[in-house]
Design an enzyme around this catalytic site. Structure first.
Site, mmCIF file in Angstrom:
data_model
loop_
_atom_site.group_PDB
_atom_site.id
_atom_site.type_symbol
_atom_site.label_atom_id
_atom_site.label_comp_id
_atom_site.label_asym_id
_atom_site.label_seq_id
_atom_site.Cartn_x
_atom_site.Cartn_y
_atom_site.Cartn_z
ATOM 1 N N LYS A 27 0.833 -1.206 0.000
ATOM 2 C CA LYS A 27 0.000 0.000 0.000
ATOM 3 C C LYS A 27 0.870 1.260 0.000
ATOM 4 C CE LYS A 27 -4.498 -1.151 0.762
ATOM 5 N NZ LYS A 27 -5.698 -0.472 0.198
ATOM 6 N N LEU A 66 -2.447 9.182 4.041
ATOM 7 C CA LEU A 66 -3.647 8.553 4.592
ATOM 8 C C LEU A 66 -4.171 7.508 3.619
ATOM 9 C CD1 LEU A 66 -6.168 8.409 6.515
ATOM 10 C CD2 LEU A 66 -7.114 10.286 5.149
ATOM 11 N N GLU A 114 3.322 14.647 6.711
ATOM 12 C CA GLU A 114 2.941 15.110 8.044
ATOM 13 C C GLU A 114 3.618 14.266 9.126
ATOM 14 O OE1 GLU A 114 -1.328 16.940 8.199
ATOM 15 O OE2 GLU A 114 -1.479 15.074 7.059
ATOM 16 N N GLU A 134 -3.733 17.038 -1.109
ATOM 17 C CA GLU A 134 -5.064 17.064 -0.503
ATOM 18 C C GLU A 134 -6.020 18.030 -1.204
ATOM 19 O OE1 GLU A 134 -2.410 15.425 2.716
ATOM 20 O OE2 GLU A 134 -2.253 16.929 1.131
ATOM 21 N N GLY A 142 -4.771 17.048 7.712
ATOM 22 C CA GLY A 142 -5.422 16.847 8.994
ATOM 23 C C GLY A 142 -4.548 16.224 10.051
#
Length: 258
Positions: A27, A66, A114, A134, A142
């Site tokens: 992933k 993410l 991040e 994003e 976030g």
């Protein structure tokens, strides 16, 4: 006792250095909730004998951000809570007792950037590339990126990355301050491990001062910063280990900076 970690994280020890490795190479090490909870478990209660951490990743990529499969359709309250969960975990790492050296390679994108920004020293391999896509997906960072990343590269450069989808290569990232070191492919881990062992050799009080006091001094007004600096300098130099090391230096038993 070692914390219980998910399959997406592995833990090894090299003396006083813990090697924490993202383990979702299929992933591109995208961050799901289980992985982030595993990071929280480790940094909430790290093994007592660990003095520094290397944050590495399996495969060719540090983290593509993410895992969007985790995002799904959520309402505003759930979205805020999820973001605050990431804030809590990354803050626990950044403001914990252990210096963390990350090994950046391949994709360091979105939430992966991040995460990297919450580590204390970043070693990049020349394959690393950085992006914040994003806004192109109708989203916003976030995981604390809007606070940490501008400290590294400035608000104007983060604005550019988010609005245009621009991708920075490893050399651009080094020049802008995303990474502190740049190595050839495959050499990042060895460099990070060397640095982590150096950090592990520092007196605990000095490490505490650097990790806990320095960021607060840098963010304070000058007069407050000077006071905090004076207090930490006095406390650090009065520790028994600092006294021993100073005696060794004065007696010629410790090496000089060259």
């Amino acid at each position: 006792m070692a914390p219980q970690l998910p399959q997406s994280l592995t833990l090894e020890h090299d003396g006083p250095v813990a090697v924490l490795r993202l383990a979702r190479p299929g992933k591109r090490n995208a961050l799901d909730d289980a992985t982030v909870r595993g990071l929280e478990a480790f940094f909430t209660a790290p093994p007592a004998d660990v003095r520094a951490v290397v944050l590495d990743a399996e495969g060719d990529h540090f983290s593509a951000g993410l895992d969007l499969a985790e995002l799904g359709a959520t309402d505003g309250v759930a979205g805020v809570e999820h973001s605050r969960f990431w804030h809590r975990v990354f803050d626990r790492m950044e403001r914990g007792r252990l210096p963390v050296v990350s090994v950046l390679k391949g994709a360091v994108v979105g939430g992966g950037l991040e995460l990297a920004a919450a580590t204390h020293v970043r070693v990049a391999e020349s394959s690393a590339f950085y992006a914040l896509p994003e806004a192109r997906h109708g989203l916003f960072v976030g995981g604390g990126g809007s606070v940490r990343i501008p400290r590294l590269i400035g608000v104007h450069r983060m604005t550019d990355l988010m609005l245009t989808g621009r991708v920075l290569d490893a050399h651009e990232g080094l020049a802008l301050g995303i990474s502190t070191y740049l190595t050839e492919p495959g050499e990042g881990f060895a460099k990070a491990l060397e640095l982590a062992h150096r950090m592990a050799d520092n007196p605990p009080m000095s490490t505490f001062a650097v990790l806990q006091a320095l960021p607060r001094i840098a963010a304070a007004r000058d007069d407050e910063g000077y006071l905090m600096e004076s207090l930490m300098a006095a406390i650090s130099s009065s520790s028994a280990e600092a006294q021993d090391r100073m005696s060794a230096f004065l007696d010629g038993r410790a090496g000089k900076v060259r």
